[in-house]
Write a protein that holds these residues in place. Structure first.
Motif, mmCIF file in Angstrom:
data_model
loop_
_atom_site.group_PDB
_atom_site.id
_atom_site.type_symbol
_atom_site.label_atom_id
_atom_site.label_comp_id
_atom_site.label_asym_id
_atom_site.label_seq_id
_atom_site.Cartn_x
_atom_site.Cartn_y
_atom_site.Cartn_z
ATOM 1 N N GLY A 159 38.547 88.826 39.855
ATOM 2 C CA GLY A 159 38.625 90.215 40.303
ATOM 3 C C GLY A 159 38.732 90.306 41.815
ATOM 4 N N ALA A 160 37.924 89.511 42.525
ATOM 5 C CA ALA A 160 37.969 89.518 43.980
ATOM 6 C C ALA A 160 39.310 89.017 44.499
ATOM 7 C CB ALA A 160 36.831 88.665 44.544
ATOM 8 N N PHE A 161 39.821 87.951 43.897
ATOM 9 C CA PHE A 161 41.092 87.393 44.372
ATOM 10 C C PHE A 161 42.236 88.389 44.195
ATOM 11 C CE2 PHE A 161 45.063 85.110 43.479
ATOM 12 C CZ PHE A 161 45.218 84.429 44.672
ATOM 13 N N ALA A 162 42.311 89.025 43.016
ATOM 14 C CA ALA A 162 43.401 89.970 42.774
ATOM 15 C C ALA A 162 43.269 91.202 43.667
ATOM 16 C CB ALA A 162 43.410 90.375 41.302
ATOM 17 N N THR A 182 46.152 91.949 46.553
ATOM 18 C CA THR A 182 47.010 93.118 46.345
ATOM 19 C C THR A 182 46.529 94.346 47.106
ATOM 20 O OG1 THR A 182 45.771 93.852 44.383
ATOM 21 C CG2 THR A 182 47.580 92.290 44.032
ATOM 22 N N GLY A 183 45.252 94.353 47.511
ATOM 23 C CA GLY A 183 44.693 95.537 48.147
ATOM 24 C C GLY A 183 44.412 96.668 47.181
ATOM 25 N N ASN A 184 44.469 96.395 45.875
ATOM 26 C CA ASN A 184 44.281 97.419 44.844
ATOM 27 C C ASN A 184 43.057 97.073 44.006
ATOM 28 O OD1 ASN A 184 44.412 99.168 42.656
ATOM 29 N ND2 ASN A 184 46.640 99.084 42.529
ATOM 30 N N PRO A 185 42.019 97.897 44.012
ATOM 31 C CA PRO A 185 40.826 97.560 43.223
ATOM 32 C C PRO A 185 41.081 97.521 41.724
ATOM 33 C CG PRO A 185 40.675 99.803 44.073
ATOM 34 C CD PRO A 185 41.868 99.169 44.734
ATOM 35 N N TRP A 186 42.045 98.328 41.239
ATOM 36 C CA TRP A 186 42.320 98.343 39.805
ATOM 37 C C TRP A 186 42.986 97.046 39.363
ATOM 38 C CZ3 TRP A 186 39.597 101.813 37.505
ATOM 39 C CH2 TRP A 186 39.276 102.991 38.171
ATOM 40 N N ALA A 187 43.780 96.451 40.248
ATOM 41 C CA ALA A 187 44.324 95.123 39.942
ATOM 42 C C ALA A 187 43.186 94.109 39.839
ATOM 43 C CB ALA A 187 45.328 94.706 41.013
ATOM 44 N N GLY A 188 42.180 94.264 40.708
ATOM 45 C CA GLY A 188 41.021 93.391 40.629
ATOM 46 C C GLY A 188 40.269 93.568 39.323
ATOM 47 N N ALA A 206 41.537 94.555 36.406
ATOM 48 C CA ALA A 206 42.328 93.943 35.337
ATOM 49 C C ALA A 206 42.224 92.421 35.376
ATOM 50 C CB ALA A 206 43.787 94.388 35.462
ATOM 51 N N ALA A 207 42.299 91.847 36.575
ATOM 52 C CA ALA A 207 42.218 90.394 36.690
ATOM 53 C C ALA A 207 40.837 89.877 36.308
ATOM 54 C CB ALA A 207 42.567 89.970 38.116
ATOM 55 N N GLY A 208 39.789 90.611 36.678
ATOM 56 C CA GLY A 208 38.441 90.195 36.316
ATOM 57 C C GLY A 208 38.224 90.216 34.815
ATOM 58 N N ILE A 209 38.749 91.247 34.145
ATOM 59 C CA ILE A 209 38.637 91.313 32.689
ATOM 60 C C ILE A 209 39.397 90.159 32.046
ATOM 61 C CG2 ILE A 209 39.288 92.677 30.673
ATOM 62 C CD1 ILE A 209 38.710 95.185 32.316
ATOM 63 N N LEU A 210 40.604 89.882 32.552
ATOM 64 C CA LEU A 210 41.381 88.771 32.005
ATOM 65 C C LEU A 210 40.687 87.429 32.261
ATOM 66 C CD1 LEU A 210 45.016 89.875 32.950
ATOM 67 C CD2 LEU A 210 43.972 89.844 30.669
ATOM 68 N N GLY A 211 40.054 87.280 33.433
ATOM 69 C CA GLY A 211 39.319 86.058 33.716
ATOM 70 C C GLY A 211 38.163 85.859 32.747
ATOM 71 N N GLY A 212 37.420 86.942 32.466
ATOM 72 C CA GLY A 212 36.354 86.850 31.481
ATOM 73 C C GLY A 212 36.878 86.557 30.094
ATOM 74 N N LEU A 270 36.612 93.368 50.312
ATOM 75 C CA LEU A 270 37.410 93.845 49.180
ATOM 76 C C LEU A 270 37.524 95.365 49.196
ATOM 77 C CD1 LEU A 270 35.770 91.599 46.424
ATOM 78 C CD2 LEU A 270 37.860 91.139 47.720
ATOM 79 N N PRO A 271 38.609 95.915 48.646
ATOM 80 C CA PRO A 271 38.740 97.382 48.564
ATOM 81 C C PRO A 271 37.730 97.961 47.582
ATOM 82 C CG PRO A 271 40.512 96.311 47.351
ATOM 83 C CD PRO A 271 39.780 95.218 48.079
#
Length: 419
Positions: A95-98, A102-108, A110-116, A171-172
């Motif tokens: 989540g932090a990396f995404a 990207t500068g977009n918290p919602w991308a973070g 989505a990425a955090g959920i996918l990582g989990g 992070l944003p």
């Protein structure tokens, strides 16, 4: 005569067990809130029910609640998911990396959920496909996550401005949502200090103002999970896999498929809890950020008897004691001694009425000791303040352990019968 007897039966029939259970839980919650209000009034510790305490409680309770909800999905399908801690670690880093890249918290998010979910998939392959012991697989995921995220942090965050080997750059933030009109209307009521009325106003203000968008999503996931697991065909089939997978298979349920789905959802929820820690509770990813919240989430789920409402109360309890540690410090935690004494006194009366003499005497003795501690001191040691969330969790788990009912086939290494 037969018609009269038929008409009379519904009038004398006992209430439905589910309705009775819900009324009993509601009564306990109301009684606990009234006791908290009385302790606040007696001790003068307004931090016990202040709006700021409620907001801080949410900040601590949401990641634990998400981990507990992830554990609920997995264990209702019969899989012990002790790897929730590692899946939260995956969520924090990805989540932090995404979000940073990207500068977009919602991308973070989505990425955090996918990582989990990736962690959940690893657990599913190990336990469902290869029949690995559930505890061994979960511990392996927890160990793997720490080492892997450390390597990725060195690889990507080391040379970034504000980053390091165990920390991401800033992070944003997620947008804040709330109802400011509620605070305007109830603020004066909250300041009056009236019994129950002022406390209820503080709780409502805390739950409706200054809330992160991800907090609102997390709160909505509780009723959504309840509806899916208990009021849909998919949920019935998933829970049947945790109760009797052999019977479920004989009725045409895809047991493997439902276990995989449960673990993917479980990992995604844990990953979302990790995103909350990195981007709401903090503004950077830090190594060790989860702090054992995956394990605490499991404890909250067990306290809640594998039900969404119960685990929400367990997560709220831990978040409340943690919030008092931060906002009220020693005096507020000292007031909790009186609250626990009152609670244990009520438990002693309840046990006595059920003719459980030993537990009643033990509860009464502890209640007297806590009451004496409160009366003879003005504060508590700093070590007790720090450990208060864990002490409260252990106490509640000990009191609730006698009425737990886990899924019947939980932890079973199930294999499909050939032929």
């Amino acid at each position: 005569m037969s018609q009269e007897m038929t008409v009379a039966v519904p009038d004398t029939a006992p209430p439905r067990p589910r309705a009775h259970r819900r009324w009993r839980v509601l009564s306990l919650v109301l009684a606990a809130f009234a006791a908290l209000s009385a302790v606040r009034l007696f001790s003068g510790q307004d931090a016990l029910t202040a709006a700021g305490t409620v907001q801080t409680m949410l900040a601590y309770a949401v990641p634990i609640g998400l981990a507990a909800l992830g554990g609920l999905w997995a264990e209702r399908a019969g899989i012990i998911n002790i790897g929730l801690e590692g899946m939260m670690v995956f969520g924090t880093w990805f989540g932090a990396f995404a979000a940073w890249s990207t500068g977009n918290p919602w991308a973070g998010l989505a990425a955090g959920i996918l990582g989990g979910m990736a962690g959940g998939l690893i657990h599913a392959v190990a336990t469902v496909t290869f029949g690995v012991d559930h505890i061994v697989s979960g511990v392996a995921i927890n160990i793997l996550s720490v080492g892997a995220m450390r390597y990725l942090s060195v690889l990507y965050f080391m040379d970034a401005p504000g980053g390091g080997a165990g920390q991401s750059p800033p992070l944003p933030n997620f947008p804040r949502v709330g109802l400011p009109l509620v605070e305007t209307a109830l603020g004066p009521v909250h300041q009056t200090g009236w019994f129950l009325v002022s406390d209820l106003a503080g709780v409502v203000i805390g739950l409706t103002t200054g809330m992160s968008a991800i907090t609102l999503i997390a709160l909505l996931l509780l009723p959504a999970s309840y509806w899916i697991l208990w009021h849909t065909r998919f949920g019935l089939r998933l829970r049947s896999c945790g109760e009797n997978p052999d019977a479920a298979e004989s009725l045409g349920v895809g047991v493997y498929r439902h276990k995989y789905a449960a673990l993917l959802v479980s990992g995604g929820l844990a990953g979302m809890g990790g995103v909350f820690l990195a981007m709401v509770a903090s503004s950077v990813y830090q190594e060790g950020q989860t702090g054992g919240r995956g394990y605490i989430g499991l404890a909250a789920m067990i306290f809640g008897n594998w039900r969404p409402g119960g685990l929400a109360m367990g997560a709220g309890l831990f978040g409340f004691t943690d919030a008092l540690q931060v906002r009220g410090q020693g005096p507020a935690v000292h007031a909790l001694l009186l609250l626990m004494a009152v609670a244990l006194l009520a438990v002693a009366v309840w046990q006595w009425r059920r003719r459980r003499i030993g537990p009643a005497i033990a509860s009464l003795a502890v209640a007297v000791l806590l009451g004496a501690w409160y009366a003879l001191t003005d504060t508590v040691p700093g070590q007790v303040v720090i450990a208060s969330p864990y002490i409260a969790t252990l106490l509640v788990l000990a009191l609730a352990s006698q009425r737990l009912r886990p899924p019947a086939a939980i932890g079973r290494q199930w294999r499909r019968k050939s032929g």
